[in-house]
Scaffold this motif. Sequence first.
Motif, PDB file in Angstrom:
ATOM      1  N   MET A  55       0.823  -1.207   0.000  1.00  0.00           N
ATOM      2  CA  MET A  55       0.000   0.000   0.000  1.00  0.00           C
ATOM      3  C   MET A  55       0.864   1.267   0.000  1.00  0.00           C
ATOM      4  O   MET A  55       0.522   2.278  -0.606  1.00  0.00           O
ATOM      5  CB  MET A  55      -0.925  -0.010   1.227  1.00  0.00           C
ATOM      6  N   LEU A  56       2.032   1.194   0.671  1.00  0.00           N
ATOM      7  CA  LEU A  56       2.877   2.370   0.754  1.00  0.00           C
ATOM      8  C   LEU A  56       3.531   2.733  -0.573  1.00  0.00           C
ATOM      9  O   LEU A  56       3.784   3.909  -0.840  1.00  0.00           O
ATOM     10  CB  LEU A  56       3.952   2.156   1.821  1.00  0.00           C
ATOM     11  N   LEU A  57       3.814   1.736  -1.406  1.00  0.00           N
ATOM     12  CA  LEU A  57       4.458   2.019  -2.688  1.00  0.00           C
ATOM     13  C   LEU A  57       3.622   2.940  -3.581  1.00  0.00           C
ATOM     14  O   LEU A  57       4.148   3.934  -4.106  1.00  0.00           O
ATOM     15  CB  LEU A  57       4.788   0.720  -3.425  1.00  0.00           C
ATOM     16  N   PRO A  58       2.325   2.640  -3.783  1.00  0.00           N
ATOM     17  CA  PRO A  58       1.522   3.565  -4.598  1.00  0.00           C
ATOM     18  C   PRO A  58       1.491   4.977  -4.019  1.00  0.00           C
ATOM     19  O   PRO A  58       1.503   5.953  -4.778  1.00  0.00           O
ATOM     20  CB  PRO A  58       0.125   2.916  -4.586  1.00  0.00           C
ATOM     21  N   VAL A  59       1.449   5.082  -2.695  1.00  0.00           N
ATOM     22  CA  VAL A  59       1.434   6.406  -2.058  1.00  0.00           C
ATOM     23  C   VAL A  59       2.739   7.134  -2.343  1.00  0.00           C
ATOM     24  O   VAL A  59       2.741   8.331  -2.681  1.00  0.00           O
ATOM     25  CB  VAL A  59       1.213   6.275  -0.533  1.00  0.00           C
ATOM     26  N   PHE A  60       3.853   6.429  -2.217  1.00  0.00           N
ATOM     27  CA  PHE A  60       5.153   7.028  -2.497  1.00  0.00           C
ATOM     28  C   PHE A  60       5.246   7.486  -3.946  1.00  0.00           C
ATOM     29  O   PHE A  60       5.632   8.633  -4.227  1.00  0.00           O
ATOM     30  CB  PHE A  60       6.263   6.020  -2.190  1.00  0.00           C
ATOM     31  N   HIS A  61       4.888   6.619  -4.870  1.00  0.00           N
ATOM     32  CA  HIS A  61       4.988   6.952  -6.295  1.00  0.00           C
ATOM     33  C   HIS A  61       4.078   8.115  -6.660  1.00  0.00           C
ATOM     34  O   HIS A  61       4.491   9.048  -7.378  1.00  0.00           O
ATOM     35  CB  HIS A  61       4.629   5.718  -7.135  1.00  0.00           C
ATOM     36  N   LEU A  62       2.866   8.097  -6.151  1.00  0.00           N
ATOM     37  CA  LEU A  62       1.924   9.166  -6.470  1.00  0.00           C
ATOM     38  C   LEU A  62       2.352  10.491  -5.823  1.00  0.00           C
ATOM     39  O   LEU A  62       2.158  11.568  -6.403  1.00  0.00           O
ATOM     40  CB  LEU A  62       0.519   8.782  -6.014  1.00  0.00           C
ATOM     41  N   SER A  63       2.962  10.408  -4.653  1.00  0.00           N
ATOM     42  CA  SER A  63       3.432  11.622  -3.967  1.00  0.00           C
ATOM     43  C   SER A  63       4.547  12.304  -4.756  1.00  0.00           C
ATOM     44  O   SER A  63       4.591  13.533  -4.852  1.00  0.00           O
ATOM     45  CB  SER A  63       3.925  11.279  -2.560  1.00  0.00           C
ATOM     46  N   VAL A  64       5.456  11.497  -5.327  1.00  0.00           N
ATOM     47  CA  VAL A  64       6.535  12.074  -6.136  1.00  0.00           C
ATOM     48  C   VAL A  64       5.956  12.764  -7.369  1.00  0.00           C
ATOM     49  O   VAL A  64       6.352  13.870  -7.725  1.00  0.00           O
ATOM     50  CB  VAL A  64       7.551  10.988  -6.552  1.00  0.00           C
ATOM     51  N   VAL A  65       4.993  12.102  -8.016  1.00  0.00           N
ATOM     52  CA  VAL A  65       4.349  12.701  -9.189  1.00  0.00           C
ATOM     53  C   VAL A  65       3.671  14.016  -8.809  1.00  0.00           C
ATOM     54  O   VAL A  65       3.795  15.031  -9.511  1.00  0.00           O
ATOM     55  CB  VAL A  65       3.327  11.725  -9.819  1.00  0.00           C
ATOM     56  N   ALA A  66       2.961  14.013  -7.678  1.00  0.00           N
ATOM     57  CA  ALA A  66       2.257  15.215  -7.233  1.00  0.00           C
ATOM     58  C   ALA A  66       3.236  16.354  -6.949  1.00  0.00           C
ATOM     59  O   ALA A  66       2.989  17.512  -7.324  1.00  0.00           O
ATOM     60  CB  ALA A  66       1.433  14.905  -5.983  1.00  0.00           C
ATOM     61  N   LEU A  67       4.352  16.047  -6.284  1.00  0.00           N
ATOM     62  CA  LEU A  67       5.356  17.071  -6.003  1.00  0.00           C
ATOM     63  C   LEU A  67       5.931  17.637  -7.298  1.00  0.00           C
ATOM     64  O   LEU A  67       6.090  18.863  -7.444  1.00  0.00           O
ATOM     65  CB  LEU A  67       6.478  16.486  -5.153  1.00  0.00           C
ATOM     66  N   ASN A  68       6.232  16.768  -8.245  1.00  0.00           N
ATOM     67  CA  ASN A  68       6.817  17.218  -9.506  1.00  0.00           C
ATOM     68  C   ASN A  68       5.844  18.085 -10.299  1.00  0.00           C
ATOM     69  O   ASN A  68       6.236  19.100 -10.884  1.00  0.00           O
ATOM     70  CB  ASN A  68       7.256  16.017 -10.342  1.00  0.00           C
ATOM     71  N   VAL A  69       4.584  17.676 -10.317  1.00  0.00           N
ATOM     72  CA  VAL A  69       3.572  18.471 -11.024  1.00  0.00           C
ATOM     73  C   VAL A  69       3.422  19.831 -10.358  1.00  0.00           C
ATOM     74  O   VAL A  69       3.335  20.869 -11.035  1.00  0.00           O
ATOM     75  CB  VAL A  69       2.223  17.723 -11.067  1.00  0.00           C
ATOM     76  N   TYR A  70       3.405  19.846  -9.038  1.00  0.00           N
ATOM     77  CA  TYR A  70       3.298  21.117  -8.307  1.00  0.00           C
ATOM     78  C   TYR A  70       4.504  22.003  -8.590  1.00  0.00           C
ATOM     79  O   TYR A  70       4.357  23.218  -8.815  1.00  0.00           O
ATOM     80  CB  TYR A  70       3.180  20.865  -6.811  1.00  0.00           C
ATOM     81  N   ALA A  71       5.707  21.412  -8.584  1.00  0.00           N
ATOM     82  CA  ALA A  71       6.929  22.182  -8.824  1.00  0.00           C
ATOM     83  C   ALA A  71       6.914  22.802 -10.220  1.00  0.00           C
ATOM     84  O   ALA A  71       7.242  23.981 -10.389  1.00  0.00           O
ATOM     85  CB  ALA A  71       8.155  21.278  -8.660  1.00  0.00           C
ATOM     86  N   PHE A  72       6.517  22.020 -11.213  1.00  0.00           N
ATOM     87  CA  PHE A  72       6.488  22.549 -12.574  1.00  0.00           C
ATOM     88  C   PHE A  72       5.411  23.624 -12.721  1.00  0.00           C
ATOM     89  O   PHE A  72       5.629  24.649 -13.383  1.00  0.00           O
ATOM     90  CB  PHE A  72       6.235  21.423 -13.576  1.00  0.00           C
ATOM     91  N   THR A  73       4.264  23.406 -12.085  1.00  0.00           N
ATOM     92  CA  THR A  73       3.188  24.402 -12.135  1.00  0.00           C
ATOM     93  C   THR A  73       3.625  25.700 -11.475  1.00  0.00           C
ATOM     94  O   THR A  73       3.383  26.797 -12.002  1.00  0.00           O
ATOM     95  CB  THR A  73       1.924  23.861 -11.444  1.00  0.00           C
ATOM     96  N   TYR A  74       4.290  25.595 -10.330  1.00  0.00           N
ATOM     97  CA  TYR A  74       4.797  26.781  -9.634  1.00  0.00           C
ATOM     98  C   TYR A  74       5.776  27.531 -10.528  1.00  0.00           C
ATOM     99  O   TYR A  74       5.716  28.766 -10.639  1.00  0.00           O
ATOM    100  CB  TYR A  74       5.473  26.363  -8.332  1.00  0.00           C
ATOM    101  N   ASP A  75       6.661  26.792 -11.141  1.00  0.00           N
ATOM    102  CA  ASP A  75       7.652  27.407 -12.027  1.00  0.00           C
ATOM    103  C   ASP A  75       6.973  28.176 -13.162  1.00  0.00           C
ATOM    104  O   ASP A  75       7.339  29.313 -13.470  1.00  0.00           O
ATOM    105  CB  ASP A  75       8.564  26.328 -12.603  1.00  0.00           C
ATOM    106  N   GLN A  76       5.969  27.563 -13.776  1.00  0.00           N
ATOM    107  CA  GLN A  76       5.297  28.183 -14.914  1.00  0.00           C
ATOM    108  C   GLN A  76       4.469  29.402 -14.510  1.00  0.00           C
ATOM    109  O   GLN A  76       4.342  30.364 -15.266  1.00  0.00           O
ATOM    110  CB  GLN A  76       4.415  27.159 -15.623  1.00  0.00           C
TER     111      GLN A  76
END
Length: 237
Positions: free
Chosen positions: A1-22
């Motif tokens: 169960m923790l693996l999907p949370v970890f993977h999705l959290s990284v994706v969410a952080l990256n999307v947020y970082a790119f959105t902030y940058d833009q």
Amino acid sequence: MLLPVFHLSVVALNVYAFTYDQLYLDIPFPSTIFSEMPFKARYVFLTIWCFILQTIYFCISFLNDIAGTNESSPKRTPFIRTIKDVLFSVAFPIALYVSVAFWSIYFIDKPLIFPDYIEAIFPAWLNHTLHTFITVFLIIELLVTKRNYPSRITGSAITMLFVVAYVIWMHVIHDRTGSWPYPIFDVLNLPLRFIFCGFSTILGLGIYVVGEKLNSLVTPVSKQYYTNGTSKKSKLK
């Protein structure tokens, strides 16, 4: 169960970082042509190529958690798991190279890679997301998941194709704009650029082999591939 949370959290952080940058960052470029490029010309940087590659990898990893398998050596490997394993073999050396190259130049001669006028407007958390966490997350991934590397010829060839594609792209950008994506290239003449790119390629290949060896150490049972394409299962004692 923790693996999907970890993977999705990284994706969410990256999307947020790119959105902030833009939305909030306007980095001054030496040429006005950069301002006319889509996505604020961020795709001229190897860092962003690496960042996108890592984001795609963690998206695929999340899908593999849901529809694939995380067994060390499944009898029937789902296609999405094969994609995940191959992507990791490329994403790991590229991320480690970006982190090592950026922070090495940063501490030796910061203006060549991250001038003060950029650092002044660039949040520290975003800098670390782009240049530090990319490697941290993949090291965690290396330790908590299992994978079968592709053959060394296949994996290293894909990695080198990625590197060569960026080197060509970097020169295309310079030809179009008269400016380099990174200030360090402004102080390198043609022979030194050749040496720098050659050394970077060799370093990338070395990091690829390191990733392959680390994978064999942290995966108790896995298919170990060789340059002739053959494989065998090995078990660490």
